[in-house]
Scaffold this active site. Structure first.
Site, PDB file in Angstrom:
ATOM      1  N   ASP A 158       0.853  -1.198   0.000  1.00 19.79           N
ATOM      2  CA  ASP A 158       0.000   0.000   0.000  1.00 19.79           C
ATOM      3  C   ASP A 158       0.885   1.242   0.000  1.00 19.79           C
ATOM      4  O   ASP A 158       2.112   1.137  -0.020  1.00 19.79           O
ATOM      5  CB  ASP A 158      -1.030  -0.022   1.132  1.00 19.79           C
ATOM      6  CG  ASP A 158      -0.499   0.487   2.456  1.00 19.79           C
ATOM      7  OD1 ASP A 158       0.728   0.626   2.596  1.00 19.79           O
ATOM      8  OD2 ASP A 158      -1.315   0.743   3.356  1.00 19.79           O
ATOM      9  N   ASP A 161      -5.517  -6.034   8.252  1.00 24.97           N
ATOM     10  CA  ASP A 161      -4.105  -5.943   8.604  1.00 24.97           C
ATOM     11  C   ASP A 161      -3.963  -5.165   9.892  1.00 24.97           C
ATOM     12  O   ASP A 161      -4.841  -4.373  10.251  1.00 24.97           O
ATOM     13  CB  ASP A 161      -3.313  -5.224   7.505  1.00 24.97           C
ATOM     14  CG  ASP A 161      -3.751  -3.786   7.359  1.00 24.97           C
ATOM     15  OD1 ASP A 161      -4.678  -3.524   6.583  1.00 24.97           O
ATOM     16  OD2 ASP A 161      -3.195  -2.916   8.037  1.00 24.97           O
TER      17      ASP A 161
END
Ligand SMILES: [Zn+2]
Length: 421
Positions: free
Chosen positions: A93, A258
């Site tokens: 990301d 996450d």
């Protein structure tokens, strides 16, 4: 339900000697230090999340990687850099938290695509801009509740960047699976974002900005999204750790999340530092006098005697070791730990918490590799080698809790199916 551990270059040095507090001379950090997946027999996560901001830094914000590490990451790719086997997944990301205060994200979709593709990620998340607020009341027509312009702007930017990201992924025929990010401020605004992302062709959508939300608010958003979510759309919760609610999330199409909090709590939390399957414990604060700026300042000013501080610290470490070996009583070790605490943290009183953890000796019953190897050292809040190992232990416990939760929900579903048929 997959758990991705977000990386911040957390490793431990296997050559570290807890008695002398020294490292082997030949140790090379990048070669010898170990990641959590290299310590445990059962890897305590299903994948690893790496943010570009962590690797490359952005603008004035330096990443956590040294120049050599960064170059190696780009050259060898994520899997080889982390020495991952084939069973773990890798997700990339952009690290939107690192530029949350900036007007616009400092990187372009093109740079993100390049990062994920060059470094061989399995999944890559589009560039997004976090919205700093949640106001479910804006969904109701009755209340005259204005949505801040900045929130709308950030949602539009995030959607625009996702559109461009999807286009690039298609035209370059990338190998990673692209995830579009949905940012919102209420159940309906999240629903709108997911709806747009689905029309752009995304089958994987990450929900961002939910870290500070209460579980109930997250569930309300998921419930609203469920009205428009296609059956093959898979959701990922960014930074959300709610082990006891995973099966509820699962019902709404959440397939992964996450977090780094099991690790971070080991040394950032005031009291919940050591996990067990049914409760948490406070770690025993035994700071290194030598590296402690406050203590050193008080020694320099003459308020404390160097000798006295060293004696209390030594007594503390020695009696803890003796207590672990069953040589001395709880009262003696507790008195030594508290005597040192009265010096290094005069305003704190951890008597009750310390008595509990020393009495229960949770590290003795923990089957994890860390506790088996270092015993009572795991419960000491002292230096990075102990603190990180306790964080690794927490990861292992968290993962076991997650698996237990998922297994019991699977059993329940099976039971209900039998009742129906
Ligand atoms: Zn353990």
């Amino acid at each position: 339900m997959k758990f991705f551990f977000s990386d911040s270059q957390d490793t431990v040095d296997p050559t570290f000697d807890f008695k002398t507090e020294t490292r082997a001379e030949w140790r090379v950090r990048q070669r010898d230090d170990l990641y959590p997946h290299e310590i445990f027999g059962v890897t305590p996560y299903d994948g690893i999340l790496v943010s570009k901001a962590m690797v490359d830094g952005n603008g004035s914000n330096g990443g956590r990687y040294s120049l050599a590490q960064r170059q190696r990451f780009w050259r060898t790719g994520v899997r080889s850099f982390f020495r991952l086997g084939t069973s773990l997944e890798t997700m990339g990301d952009c690290g939107a938290f690192s530029y949350i205060r900036e007007e616009n994200p400092p990187l372009k979709p093109d740079e993100a695509v390049n990062f994920y593709e060059t470094c061989n990620f399995d999944l890559g998340i589009s560039v997004d801009h976090i919205i700093l607020g949640f106001k479910p009341e804006t969904d109701s027509d009755k209340e005259n509740c204005e949505v801040p312009k900045e929130w709308r702007r950030r949602q539009e930017i995030t959607l625009e960047l996702a559109r461009e990201f999807a286009r690039l992924c298609r035209s370059r025929k990338v190998r990673f699976i692209p995830l579009g990010v949905a940012q919102g401020w209420s159940p309906l605004s999240y629903t709108h974002a997911v709806d747009c992302l689905q029309s752009m062709g995304y089958q994987h959508i990450a929900l961002g900005g939910m870290v500070p939300l209460k579980t109930q608010s997250i569930l309300q958003c998921l419930e609203a999204i469920a009205n428009i979510r296609r059956s093959d759309t898979k959701l990922h919760l960014l930074g959300v750790t709610r082990c006891e609610h995973v099966t509820q999330f699962q019902r709404y199409g959440v397939v992964s999340f996450d977090s780094t909090s099991p690790l971070q709590q080991a040394f950032k939390d005031d009291k919940d530092n050591y996990y067990t399957m049914d409760r948490t414990y406070t770690a025993l604060r035994v700071p290194q006098a030598e590296g402690n700026p406050q203590l050193q300042a008080r020694i320099r000013s003459g308020e404390l005697q160097q000798e006295q501080v060293r004696r209390l610290e030594d007594n503390c470490l020695r009696t803890l070791e003796e207590y672990d070996q069953g040589k001395i009583s709880l009262e003696i070790v507790l008195e030594n730990v508290l005597a040192y605490e009265r010096i290094h943290h005069p305003k704190g009183d951890h008597t009750k918490a310390y008595r509990e953890v020393l009495q229960d000796r949770p590290w003795v019953n923990c089957p994890c590799e860390v506790c088996r190897n270092i015993g009572i050292q795991v419960i000491l809040f002292r230096g990075t080698e102990r603190n990180k190992r306790r964080g690794f232990h927490n990861l292992a416990i968290f993962y076991a809790q997650l698996q237990k939760e998922l297994a019991s929900s699977a059993l329940e579903t099976e039971r209900l199916n039998k009742v129906r048929t």
